[in-house]
Scaffold this active site. Structure first.
Site, PDB file in Angstrom:
ATOM      1  N   CYS A  40     106.059  93.215  33.821  1.00 53.73           N
ATOM      2  CA  CYS A  40     107.247  93.401  32.999  1.00 53.73           C
ATOM      3  C   CYS A  40     108.293  92.362  33.379  1.00 53.73           C
ATOM      4  CB  CYS A  40     107.842  94.796  33.196  1.00 53.73           C
ATOM      5  SG  CYS A  40     106.858  96.094  32.454  1.00 53.73           S
ATOM      6  N   GLN A  41     108.979  91.852  32.388  1.00 47.99           N
ATOM      7  CA  GLN A  41     110.027  90.867  32.611  1.00 47.99           C
ATOM      8  C   GLN A  41     111.180  91.504  33.393  1.00 47.99           C
ATOM      9  OE1 GLN A  41     111.448  89.292  28.930  1.00 47.99           O
ATOM     10  NE2 GLN A  41     112.639  87.679  29.876  1.00 47.99           N
TER      11      GLN A  41
END
Length: 142
Positions: A51-52
């Site tokens: 996930c960013q």
């Protein structure tokens, strides 16, 4: 309620919105309603890789079903996590593993997300399913 029923409910809710700005706002509202994790619970073993933003997922087997809790430091991933928690919470490991994620396309979410956010969404779904695999294995061994 079965996962497919929850997915249909979500598709119905998103169909009320005319554009993605309204859907985005709805996702943010969902994120605000998510039961969050305390700072002590936001440990490295609960962080979703890929996930960013930082997204944490915790799960506990209660009887035959899994209870999920999630949190994020960003508003959109938190809303997406809330959507997935709603869908997978209080479901059996088998039902989670047997479920599909076609509703994501139906609500247009996959088209709306940037490639990095789409990867994060896939990482979230995988993590929910990894917990289901682990708890199913635990059930089979007891």
């Amino acid at each position: 309620m079965k996962i497919k029923d929850i997915q249909n409910e979500i598709v119905d809710e998103f169909s009320f919105f005319d554009d993605w700005e309204q859907r985005y706002e709805y996702l943010i509202e969902l994120g605000k309603s998510l039961k969050t994790l305390s700072e002590e619970e936001k440990t490295d073993d609960k962080i979703i890789k890929g996930c960013q933003s930082s997204v944490w997922l915790d799960a506990e087997l209660k009887g035959d079903v899994i209870e999920f809790r999630a949190d994020s430091n960003a508003i959109l991933p938190k809303g997406i996590a809330a959507l997935l928690v709603r869908m997978y919470n209080n479901q059996t490991p088998k039902d989670i593993l047997d479920s599909d994620t076609d509703f994501i396309k139906e609500i247009g979410l996959s088209e709306f997300l940037s490639p990095t956010r789409a990867n994060g969404l896939l990482a979230m779904v995988k993590q929910f399913k990894f917990y289901a695999i682990a708890f199913q294995s635990q059930q089979n061994n007891s």
